[in-house]
Design a protein around this motif. Structure first.
Motif, PDB file in Angstrom:
ATOM      1  N   ALA A  17     121.666  79.866 -48.028  1.00 23.61           N
ATOM      2  CA  ALA A  17     123.078  80.257 -47.864  1.00 23.61           C
ATOM      3  C   ALA A  17     123.191  81.626 -47.195  1.00 23.61           C
ATOM      4  CB  ALA A  17     123.780  80.279 -49.223  1.00 23.61           C
ATOM      5  N   MET A  18     122.261  82.517 -47.511  1.00 19.48           N
ATOM      6  CA  MET A  18     122.266  83.866 -46.938  1.00 19.48           C
ATOM      7  C   MET A  18     121.916  83.815 -45.453  1.00 19.48           C
ATOM      8  SD  MET A  18     120.766  87.051 -49.054  1.00 19.48           S
ATOM      9  CE  MET A  18     119.340  87.860 -48.320  1.00 19.48           C
ATOM     10  N   GLY A  19     121.270  82.719 -45.009  1.00 22.63           N
ATOM     11  CA  GLY A  19     120.817  82.612 -43.624  1.00 22.63           C
ATOM     12  C   GLY A  19     119.397  83.115 -43.431  1.00 22.63           C
ATOM     13  N   SER A  20     118.746  83.539 -44.524  1.00 26.30           N
ATOM     14  CA  SER A  20     117.395  84.109 -44.423  1.00 26.30           C
ATOM     15  C   SER A  20     116.338  83.025 -44.317  1.00 26.30           C
ATOM     16  CB  SER A  20     117.111  84.977 -45.639  1.00 26.30           C
ATOM     17  OG  SER A  20     118.061  86.011 -45.719  1.00 26.30           O
ATOM     18  N   LEU A  21     116.539  81.931 -45.010  1.00 26.77           N
ATOM     19  CA  LEU A  21     115.731  80.728 -44.823  1.00 26.77           C
ATOM     20  C   LEU A  21     116.568  79.774 -43.982  1.00 26.77           C
ATOM     21  CD1 LEU A  21     114.524  80.265 -48.530  1.00 26.77           C
ATOM     22  CD2 LEU A  21     113.356  81.510 -46.688  1.00 26.77           C
ATOM     23  N   ASP A  22     115.950  79.179 -42.958  1.00 30.15           N
ATOM     24  CA  ASP A  22     116.710  78.277 -42.093  1.00 30.15           C
ATOM     25  C   ASP A  22     116.735  76.857 -42.630  1.00 30.15           C
ATOM     26  OD1 ASP A  22     117.257  80.019 -39.593  1.00 30.15           O
ATOM     27  OD2 ASP A  22     115.125  80.319 -39.979  1.00 30.15           O
ATOM     28  N   ILE A  23     115.613  76.437 -43.238  1.00 27.50           N
ATOM     29  CA  ILE A  23     115.430  75.045 -43.662  1.00 27.50           C
ATOM     30  C   ILE A  23     114.740  75.039 -45.021  1.00 27.50           C
ATOM     31  CG2 ILE A  23     114.259  72.857 -43.154  1.00 27.50           C
ATOM     32  CD1 ILE A  23     114.158  73.825 -40.169  1.00 27.50           C
ATOM     33  N   TRP A  24     115.287  74.293 -45.968  1.00 28.48           N
ATOM     34  CA  TRP A  24     114.604  74.083 -47.248  1.00 28.48           C
ATOM     35  C   TRP A  24     114.487  72.583 -47.472  1.00 28.48           C
ATOM     36  CZ3 TRP A  24     116.949  72.606 -52.272  1.00 28.48           C
ATOM     37  CH2 TRP A  24     116.002  72.627 -53.304  1.00 28.48           C
ATOM     38  N   TRP A  25     113.284  72.143 -47.815  1.00 33.23           N
ATOM     39  CA  TRP A  25     113.014  70.712 -47.967  1.00 33.23           C
ATOM     40  C   TRP A  25     112.249  70.513 -49.273  1.00 33.23           C
ATOM     41  CZ3 TRP A  25     108.214  67.987 -47.882  1.00 33.23           C
ATOM     42  CH2 TRP A  25     108.324  66.593 -47.771  1.00 33.23           C
ATOM     43  N   GLU A  26     112.757  69.694 -50.186  1.00 32.78           N
ATOM     44  CA  GLU A  26     112.116  69.598 -51.501  1.00 32.78           C
ATOM     45  C   GLU A  26     112.507  68.309 -52.202  1.00 32.78           C
ATOM     46  OE1 GLU A  26     109.842  70.141 -53.281  1.00 32.78           O
ATOM     47  OE2 GLU A  26     110.080  71.650 -54.866  1.00 32.78           O
ATOM     48  N   GLY A  27     111.610  67.846 -53.059  1.00 31.13           N
ATOM     49  CA  GLY A  27     111.912  66.725 -53.931  1.00 31.13           C
ATOM     50  C   GLY A  27     111.573  67.069 -55.363  1.00 31.13           C
ATOM     51  N   GLY A  28     112.266  66.435 -56.304  1.00 33.66           N
ATOM     52  CA  GLY A  28     111.896  66.601 -57.704  1.00 33.66           C
ATOM     53  C   GLY A  28     112.793  67.510 -58.513  1.00 33.66           C
ATOM     54  N   CYS A  29     113.766  68.145 -57.877  1.00 34.40           N
ATOM     55  CA  CYS A  29     114.638  69.067 -58.625  1.00 34.40           C
ATOM     56  C   CYS A  29     115.590  68.280 -59.527  1.00 34.40           C
ATOM     57  CB  CYS A  29     115.488  69.883 -57.662  1.00 34.40           C
ATOM     58  SG  CYS A  29     114.552  70.688 -56.378  1.00 34.40           S
ATOM     59  N   TRP A  30     116.045  68.951 -60.557  1.00 35.13           N
ATOM     60  CA  TRP A  30     117.080  68.413 -61.435  1.00 35.13           C
ATOM     61  C   TRP A  30     118.422  69.051 -61.107  1.00 35.13           C
ATOM     62  CZ3 TRP A  30     115.497  64.134 -63.430  1.00 35.13           C
ATOM     63  CH2 TRP A  30     114.148  63.968 -63.762  1.00 35.13           C
ATOM     64  N   GLU A  31     119.465  68.512 -61.702  1.00 42.81           N
ATOM     65  CA  GLU A  31     120.813  68.967 -61.386  1.00 42.81           C
ATOM     66  C   GLU A  31     120.979  70.474 -61.600  1.00 42.81           C
ATOM     67  OE1 GLU A  31     120.018  66.077 -62.558  1.00 42.81           O
ATOM     68  OE2 GLU A  31     121.579  64.565 -62.270  1.00 42.81           O
ATOM     69  N   TRP A  32     120.440  70.985 -62.711  1.00 36.94           N
ATOM     70  CA  TRP A  32     120.661  72.405 -63.030  1.00 36.94           C
ATOM     71  C   TRP A  32     119.924  73.332 -62.051  1.00 36.94           C
ATOM     72  CZ3 TRP A  32     119.090  68.934 -66.945  1.00 36.94           C
ATOM     73  CH2 TRP A  32     117.698  68.729 -67.010  1.00 36.94           C
ATOM     74  N   ASP A  33     118.873  72.793 -61.406  1.00 34.56           N
ATOM     75  CA  ASP A  33     118.141  73.595 -60.423  1.00 34.56           C
ATOM     76  C   ASP A  33     118.974  73.865 -59.171  1.00 34.56           C
ATOM     77  OD1 ASP A  33     115.691  73.554 -61.896  1.00 34.56           O
ATOM     78  OD2 ASP A  33     115.235  71.561 -61.108  1.00 34.56           O
ATOM     79  N   VAL A  34     119.850  72.935 -58.842  1.00 37.72           N
ATOM     80  CA  VAL A  34     120.475  72.965 -57.507  1.00 37.72           C
ATOM     81  C   VAL A  34     121.999  73.052 -57.508  1.00 37.72           C
ATOM     82  CG1 VAL A  34     118.567  71.701 -56.437  1.00 37.72           C
ATOM     83  CG2 VAL A  34     120.531  70.423 -57.353  1.00 37.72           C
ATOM     84  N   ALA A  35     122.668  72.797 -58.638  1.00 37.24           N
ATOM     85  CA  ALA A  35     124.140  72.655 -58.594  1.00 37.24           C
ATOM     86  C   ALA A  35     124.810  73.931 -58.076  1.00 37.24           C
ATOM     87  CB  ALA A  35     124.673  72.286 -59.989  1.00 37.24           C
ATOM     88  N   ALA A  36     124.450  75.087 -58.624  1.00 30.69           N
ATOM     89  CA  ALA A  36     125.085  76.332 -58.175  1.00 30.69           C
ATOM     90  C   ALA A  36     124.680  76.657 -56.745  1.00 30.69           C
ATOM     91  CB  ALA A  36     124.704  77.481 -59.111  1.00 30.69           C
ATOM     92  N   GLY A  37     123.429  76.426 -56.415  1.00 26.37           N
ATOM     93  CA  GLY A  37     122.953  76.722 -55.065  1.00 26.37           C
ATOM     94  C   GLY A  37     123.644  75.862 -54.020  1.00 26.37           C
ATOM     95  N   ILE A  38     123.888  74.589 -54.353  1.00 22.88           N
ATOM     96  CA  ILE A  38     124.598  73.719 -53.412  1.00 22.88           C
ATOM     97  C   ILE A  38     126.036  74.208 -53.220  1.00 22.88           C
ATOM     98  CG2 ILE A  38     125.566  71.389 -53.154  1.00 22.88           C
ATOM     99  CD1 ILE A  38     122.936  70.296 -54.297  1.00 22.88           C
ATOM    100  N   ALA A  39     126.692  74.595 -54.326  1.00 20.20           N
ATOM    101  CA  ALA A  39     128.065  75.113 -54.212  1.00 20.20           C
ATOM    102  C   ALA A  39     128.102  76.301 -53.254  1.00 20.20           C
ATOM    103  CB  ALA A  39     128.587  75.523 -55.590  1.00 20.20           C
TER     104      ALA A  39
END
Lengths: 370, 370
Positions: B276-298
């Motif tokens: 979101a900050m623009g510091s990483l251009d691409i993130w690719w991952e499998g295996g996360c749970w909802e709590w790992d990603v919900a705030a980050g996706i928002a």
């Protein structure tokens, strides 16, 4: 390079203190200039959660047409110039090796750069350039003071992380000048006065009994990405996989390292700083230059860490574990470790070195005389 | 989940502001408790470079015999309890999903957790647990508020990094409440009042024309480290190598991604925050749970980023690029991007998604209904 044999030559204790203080202030001011470059690019300053960054307004003037690459190159050169001038003014007889200066004046980097026993400064104005270009916070300035070929003062400042790492031989290694490194120890860490006991590693956890299992392993993909048989990238990947794999799969031979985590930060300097902190247990890398590692090695050693060569010897079980040669380009660093009931801290570090050597491939970063 | 169609149902603008402010304060207080745990373990507080951490003294009482693992588990549970109680008190009708609570009450994590359209909080009290155990700064608390199955408020606080990321649908995404995300843009970033124009992506660099070249690629080794044919670790490694390799070596087919850098931080939540900050251009991952990603996706979506599935479709050139399904466990995130002379920002993001899909393998993290 142990604190008990500082090899200080003609430099007395008071002069060493003065040089240390000078290096720390230089690192803070240089790091501030790196942040000025960040603020210039975002058109404002990043406020802290508290009001801690109120003093971080930019004093650099970039025009809007400057590209991010232009700005980064300019900051890199400006910060090295700033550091070089400050050193020339304060210590006109000291030698100076900086990444930017060196890149402009040398046609080959195949020679050892630190060949004299004279007082020498070794500086990377900006380590983690790709991170800096992308405003990813893992960038820093790195300043080492070298005497008799050994880095005896190290200053690493990562301004966007609010972390200043510093050390002086015999005086301990510190985070933000007030918390002793490594962070993880059971004894109180904040008593700066007790530097007579700085080599006391009681309370620091030993390396895990089944290391590299339970270790955080730090490694970098680097710039040599040719996907060819025998190339450094494939040797690195094979090594990473050996360190990461669980027992029970392939590669046999019990080589599966089962590390607790694999990290790649994009800064050799900060890899060493976090190993000194105890946050990374093992760092393994090839291809670094002197300015990438000199300050980090000073800090890691003073914190009680170990640095040796990345490349495994013929018999990893019995080969001597030699002190790293600054300029070897091949580094294996182990975090500070304290004693267990059955081992000294040093023994647990050497055991870990041998376990890493069993799992990693030879890397091809040569230099004359190696 | 675009800002122009917030799907707020019965929740009015003033109530949304109140929930947002509550979530931000909750994140700050929870992050402070994580730092209390760090300070308890080192037997003192870490001072800032300035005096910014003066308020960060510990108020937790651990005994010296507590092991680091005990302390970390206790902090994790305490912080979730603290967040849960605060939410129950303020919003007794809202649902709550937290990592610790869930782990204690469920025998299987194979069901989708966010099944209701009711107001729901999704919380990870401590993301980056391995980092926290080792006092490596890449850990954080993650708090999302979900409505209609979509995360519309996100708060991520990494206290040891001094970084608070926050967003609310239609109100922009922010670093430390005062600097708009993404950081990298040519327009002034600090004018918080202009949130009517929050979707204006003018000034944000487009994705590179030959992406993934010139991109910083973030990926994690994860916990599934069985080195077996067809296993997730080998699929990941093959994908990482395709993304990293230079042109001219093996693997042919022009698949060499030549990314600018490969990073592994050990925190899915912070991977998303830095995207979101623009510091990483691409993130690719499998295996996360909802709590790992919900705030980050928002936060990423509100900053103008894109999130879709990690697993490549049969025809990556033409397949629809669908919005991520919270709970899919497979994520590909692209940073915010602005227009170039020939593409909209969204077009440059979608082009990048397709180029990543061509280079990565299918990962095996299934859930019913997928």
């Amino acid at each position: 390079m142990s604190a008990s044999s500082p090899h200080l030559g003609d430099i007395g204790s008071a002069e060493l203190d003065e040089i240390y203080q000078f290096a720390v202030e230089l690192g803070k001011n240089a790091g501030q200039k790196l942040m000025d470059g960040v603020h210039a690019r975002i058109g404002g300053s990043i406020s802290g959660i508290s009001s801690d960054d109120a003093n971080m307004t930019s004093n650099l003037a970039f025009t809007e047409k400057d590209s991010s690459v232009d700005i980064v190159t300019q900051v890199d050169e400006d910060v090295e110039h700033f550091i070089h001038e400050a050193i020339k003014t304060k210590y006109p007889t000291h030698k100076f090796i900086g990444e930017e200066t060196y890149a402009k004046t040398s046609s080959s980097a195949r020679e050892y750069l630190i060949t004299s026993s004279d007082p020498t400064w070794c500086v990377d104005p900006l380590d983690g350039t790709v991170n800096y270009t992308h405003m990813f916070p893992m960038f820093c300035v790195s300043i080492a003071f070298i005497l008799g070929g050994r880095p005896i003062i190290g200053v690493i400042y990562a301004p966007m992380l609010h972390q200043l790492f510093s050390s002086c031989v015999g005086r301990g290694a510190w985070l933000n000048e007030s918390t002793r490194l490594p962070l993880i120890r059971n004894a109180p860490a904040s008593d700066k006065r007790a530097f007579n006991d700085i080599n006391d590693n009681i309370g620091i956890p030993p390396m895990p009994s089944n290391a590299p299992s339970k270790c955080v392993f730090s490694c970098e993909w680097g710039k040599d990405r040719r996907n060819i048989p025998g190339g450094n990238m494939r040797r690195k990947i094979d090594s990473f996989v050996n360190m990461a794999a669980e027992k029970g799969g392939e590669n046999g031979d019990g080589l599966q390292g089962m590390v607790h985590g694999v990290r790649s930060l994009g800064s050799a300097t900060l890899d060493l700083a976090y190993t000194a902190m105890g946050s990374l247990d093992i760092w393994w890398e090839g291809g670094c230059w002197e300015w990438d590692v000199a300050a980090g090695i000073a800090i890691l050693l003073e914190a009680g860490g170990l640095v040796t060569t990345a490349n495994p010897p013929e018999d990893p079980e019995t080969a001597a574990i030699e002190e790293t040669k600054l300029g070897s380009r091949l580094y294996l660093a182990i975090r500070p470790a304290g004693p267990s009931a059955t081992e000294t801290g040093r023994q647990s570090q050497e055991r870990t070195v041998r376990e890493v050597w069993k799992r990693v491939k030879l890397l091809d970063y040569t230099r004359p005389g190696l």
